[in-house]
Design a protein around this motif. Structure first.
Motif, short mmCIF file in Angstrom:
data_model
loop_
_atom_site.label_atom_id
_atom_site.label_comp_id
_atom_site.label_asym_id
_atom_site.label_seq_id
_atom_site.Cartn_x
_atom_site.Cartn_y
_atom_site.Cartn_z
N MET A 140 18.36 -16.02 -22.45
CA MET A 140 18.63 -14.72 -21.85
C MET A 140 18.08 -14.70 -20.43
O MET A 140 17.02 -15.26 -20.15
CB MET A 140 17.96 -13.62 -22.69
N ALA A 141 18.77 -14.05 -19.54
CA ALA A 141 18.33 -13.94 -18.15
C ALA A 141 17.08 -13.06 -18.06
O ALA A 141 16.78 -12.28 -18.97
CB ALA A 141 19.45 -13.34 -17.31
N ASP A 142 16.36 -13.21 -16.96
CA ASP A 142 15.20 -12.35 -16.74
C ASP A 142 15.65 -10.90 -16.71
O ASP A 142 16.73 -10.59 -16.19
CB ASP A 142 14.53 -12.68 -15.41
N PRO A 143 14.81 -9.98 -17.22
CA PRO A 143 15.20 -8.58 -17.17
C PRO A 143 15.25 -8.06 -15.73
O PRO A 143 14.59 -8.60 -14.83
CB PRO A 143 14.11 -7.86 -17.97
N ILE A 144 16.04 -7.03 -15.53
CA ILE A 144 16.14 -6.37 -14.22
C ILE A 144 14.88 -5.53 -14.04
O ILE A 144 14.57 -4.68 -14.87
CB ILE A 144 17.38 -5.47 -14.17
#
Length: 138
Positions: free
Chosen positions: A1-5
């Motif tokens: 999963m991508a880093d959170p915003i």
């Protein structure tokens, strides 16, 4: 999963701040990295946290959302979402025009308490706007 915003919330109402924080904290793709109760505090929080997106109120003490938006765009340019009762299309055209001219990218009516269905719709709409603004920043 991508880093959170990474998001910073600037809101002088403790109740509205808590509602927004809960909405965003319930989304794994968003992380609230800081909060402030006025624009002056907000600038310090932004300098420390380097968020991807900023959510700010318009009407606040010390430094209102318009002055804050102008300062952010000159010092820390990044996407700004104005979350306020004073940015309803049709009613607050001048506020919206001034904020967009200053650099804000979008606006959203301030969340209030409501039914669970309203809460989910609000959460989805707010998170969608934040995702779009974060994508524009890349």
């Amino acid at each position: 999963m991508a880093d959170p915003i990474k998001v910073v919330l600037i809101e002088d109402s403790a109740v509205a701040l808590e509602i927004m924080k809960r909405l965003l904290d319930s989304a794994p793709e968003v992380e609230v990295v800081g909060t402030a109760q006025d624009g002056e505090q907000g600038l310090a929080v932004i300098a420390q946290t380097q968020p991807d997106v900023i959510c700010t109120d318009l009407q606040m003490p010390k430094m209102d959302g318009l002055a804050f938006t102008k300062k952010v765009m000159s010092d820390f340019p990044r996407p700004i979402l104005v979350v306020s009762n004073a940015v309803h299309p049709g009613n607050d055209v001048d506020n919206i025009f001034n904020l967009m001219s200053a650099g804000a990218l979008d606006f959203f009516p301030k969340p209030t308490s409501g039914s669970a269905t309203d809460y989910e719709k609000l959460k989805t709409a707010l998170i969608t706007k934040i995702k779009v603004l974060a994508d524009k920043a890349k």
